[in-house]
Design a protein around this motif. Structure first.
Motif, PDB file in Angstrom:
ATOM      1  N   ASN A 162      -4.810  -2.993  16.618  1.00  0.00           N
ATOM      2  CA  ASN A 162      -3.651  -2.748  17.467  1.00  0.00           C
ATOM      3  C   ASN A 162      -3.126  -1.349  17.187  1.00  0.00           C
ATOM      4  N   ALA A 163      -2.105  -0.927  17.910  1.00  0.00           N
ATOM      5  CA  ALA A 163      -1.641   0.456  17.821  1.00  0.00           C
ATOM      6  C   ALA A 163      -1.186   0.841  16.422  1.00  0.00           C
ATOM      7  N   GLU A 164      -0.400  -0.019  15.786  1.00  0.00           N
ATOM      8  CA  GLU A 164       0.092   0.278  14.444  1.00  0.00           C
ATOM      9  C   GLU A 164      -1.053   0.313  13.434  1.00  0.00           C
ATOM     10  N   GLN A 165      -1.978  -0.632  13.552  1.00  0.00           N
ATOM     11  CA  GLN A 165      -3.137  -0.661  12.650  1.00  0.00           C
ATOM     12  C   GLN A 165      -4.003   0.576  12.821  1.00  0.00           C
ATOM     13  N   LEU A 166      -4.214   0.974  14.059  1.00  0.00           N
ATOM     14  CA  LEU A 166      -5.057   2.135  14.322  1.00  0.00           C
ATOM     15  C   LEU A 166      -4.420   3.401  13.770  1.00  0.00           C
ATOM     16  N   ALA A 167      -3.112   3.546  13.954  1.00  0.00           N
ATOM     17  CA  ALA A 167      -2.428   4.725  13.413  1.00  0.00           C
ATOM     18  C   ALA A 167      -2.585   4.772  11.899  1.00  0.00           C
ATOM     19  N   GLY A 168      -2.380   3.639  11.241  1.00  0.00           N
ATOM     20  CA  GLY A 168      -2.533   3.590   9.796  1.00  0.00           C
ATOM     21  C   GLY A 168      -3.952   3.901   9.358  1.00  0.00           C
ATOM     22  N   GLN A 169      -4.927   3.376  10.092  1.00  0.00           N
ATOM     23  CA  GLN A 169      -6.329   3.613   9.768  1.00  0.00           C
ATOM     24  C   GLN A 169      -6.680   5.094   9.883  1.00  0.00           C
ATOM     25  N   ILE A 170      -6.232   5.729  10.958  1.00  0.00           N
ATOM     26  CA  ILE A 170      -6.552   7.139  11.175  1.00  0.00           C
ATOM     27  C   ILE A 170      -5.912   8.020  10.107  1.00  0.00           C
ATOM     28  N   PHE A 171      -4.644   7.771   9.797  1.00  0.00           N
ATOM     29  CA  PHE A 171      -3.983   8.584   8.776  1.00  0.00           C
ATOM     30  C   PHE A 171      -4.621   8.377   7.402  1.00  0.00           C
ATOM     31  N   SER A 172      -5.132   7.181   7.142  1.00  0.00           N
ATOM     32  CA  SER A 172      -5.808   6.907   5.867  1.00  0.00           C
ATOM     33  C   SER A 172      -7.195   7.532   5.848  1.00  0.00           C
ATOM     34  N   GLU A 173      -7.934   7.343   6.924  1.00  0.00           N
ATOM     35  CA  GLU A 173      -9.316   7.837   7.003  1.00  0.00           C
ATOM     36  C   GLU A 173      -9.375   9.359   7.033  1.00  0.00           C
ATOM     37  N   TYR A 174      -8.363   9.973   7.640  1.00  0.00           N
ATOM     38  CA  TYR A 174      -8.351  11.427   7.761  1.00  0.00           C
ATOM     39  C   TYR A 174      -7.165  12.024   7.007  1.00  0.00           C
ATOM     40  N   ALA A 175      -6.896  11.459   5.858  1.00  0.00           N
ATOM     41  CA  ALA A 175      -5.812  11.958   5.013  1.00  0.00           C
ATOM     42  C   ALA A 175      -6.059  13.425   4.677  1.00  0.00           C
ATOM     43  N   GLY A 176      -5.050  14.246   4.841  1.00  0.00           N
ATOM     44  CA  GLY A 176      -5.190  15.668   4.557  1.00  0.00           C
ATOM     45  C   GLY A 176      -5.637  16.491   5.741  1.00  0.00           C
ATOM     46  N   VAL A 177      -6.070  15.824   6.818  1.00  0.00           N
ATOM     47  CA  VAL A 177      -6.473  16.548   8.027  1.00  0.00           C
ATOM     48  C   VAL A 177      -5.236  16.747   8.892  1.00  0.00           C
ATOM     49  N   PRO A 178      -4.906  17.969   9.265  1.00  0.00           N
ATOM     50  CA  PRO A 178      -3.715  18.205  10.088  1.00  0.00           C
ATOM     51  C   PRO A 178      -3.774  17.430  11.406  1.00  0.00           C
ATOM     52  N   ALA A 179      -2.658  16.775  11.728  1.00  0.00           N
ATOM     53  CA  ALA A 179      -2.606  15.954  12.934  1.00  0.00           C
ATOM     54  C   ALA A 179      -1.478  16.425  13.847  1.00  0.00           C
ATOM     55  N   CYS A 180      -1.679  16.226  15.144  1.00  0.00           N
ATOM     56  CA  CYS A 180      -0.649  16.567  16.121  1.00  0.00           C
ATOM     57  C   CYS A 180      -0.594  15.499  17.193  1.00  0.00           C
ATOM     58  N   PHE A 181       0.461  15.546  17.990  1.00  0.00           N
ATOM     59  CA  PHE A 181       0.640  14.616  19.102  1.00  0.00           C
ATOM     60  C   PHE A 181       1.149  15.395  20.301  1.00  0.00           C
ATOM     61  N   THR A 182       0.446  15.315  21.428  1.00  0.00           N
ATOM     62  CA  THR A 182       0.916  15.973  22.644  1.00  0.00           C
ATOM     63  C   THR A 182       1.866  15.023  23.362  1.00  0.00           C
ATOM     64  N   CYS A 183       3.075  15.496  23.629  1.00  0.00           N
ATOM     65  CA  CYS A 183       4.146  14.620  24.092  1.00  0.00           C
ATOM     66  C   CYS A 183       4.817  15.160  25.345  1.00  0.00           C
ATOM     67  N   SER A 184       4.850  14.340  26.395  1.00  0.00           N
ATOM     68  CA  SER A 184       5.536  14.703  27.633  1.00  0.00           C
ATOM     69  C   SER A 184       6.932  14.095  27.681  1.00  0.00           C
TER      70      SER A 184
END
Length: 230
Positions: A13-35
């Motif tokens: 689900n959305a919360e699980q996926l966000a947690g997985q990505i931040f864990s899997e790519y810890a230290g990799v700069p992340a951004c969000f494009t927001c309208s």
């Protein structure tokens, strides 16, 4: 020796996926494009609970509704967002002095200059790119995956993450209501997909929220089609 089993991102689900990505790519700069539309605010609410300082990229075209600017500023202050305004090379006045009303004559080129180019440049420092895209939004997004590998035109590679890919509009609005997320006032006026003011109308098609964009002549500005899916 045990072999790591690939993560089934589509099952999360959305919360699980966000947690997985931040864990899997810890230290990799992340951004969000927001309208600052409702689905983006839902994604942002999820992301900031894990990484409050995530870069929030807003495509500052110079043509947004006054309501959009006011709502953006309201939420930036309320949520203490790390806002980055992605600016085109020319101001609106300079742009129109050189090209006239390009959004009428050639909306695709206008989007290229004021959205696509600035975004591709803004993505350069990041390896993970979160979006608020949903499959339900448009026929052009029907095959969207929650996690995709993308390459920008200049060769920059990054992970593109769409937490709400499998959500419908009812789920989006239910989450926003449950989490007390204020709504961009333009929805109350009947708009269902909101971009630059000259190129946004109220959709006449109840089955296509984006039919009011660009006079119905196209469904995408290009920021999600110019990067190459790997």
């Amino acid at each position: 020796m045990s072999v790591a089993v690939p993560v089934d991102y589509e099952s999360l689900n959305a919360e699980q996926l966000a947690g997985q990505i931040f864990s899997e790519y810890a230290g990799v700069p992340a951004c969000f494009t927001c309208s600052f539309q409702t689905e983006d605010m839902v994604v942002l609410d999820i992301l900031r609970k894990i990484q409050p300082e995530i870069a929030v990229i807003f495509l500052e075209t110079g043509y947004h509704f006054a309501e959009t600017y006011a709502y953006r500023d309201q939420m930036v202050a309320a949520w203490n967002l790390n806002l980055i305004n992605a600016l085109p090379e020319d101001t609106r006045a300079e742009h129109e002095a050189k090209r006239g009303l390009l959004h009428i004559v050639n909306p695709t080129e206008c989007c290229n200059l004021r959205k696509v180019g600035p975004l591709m440049k803004s993505l350069e420092p990041y390896g993970v790119w979160f979006t608020g895209l949903r499959r339900e939004q448009s026929p052009t997004r029907a095959n969207l995956k929650k996690v995709e590998d993308h390459r920008t035109p200049n060769g920059h590679e990054l992970k593109k993450i769409s937490l709400l890919a499998d959500w419908n509009w009812e789920q989006v609005t239910a989450y926003a209501k449950a989490h007390n997320i204020p709504e961009l006032p333009l929805y109350a006026k009947g708009y269902t997909s909101i971009g630059c003011e000259p190129c946004t109308a109220i959709s006449s098609d109840p089955n296509n929220a984006r039919a009011g964009r660009w006079g119905g002549k196209k469904l995408e500005c290009g920021i999600h089609t110019f990067s190459e899916k790997q």
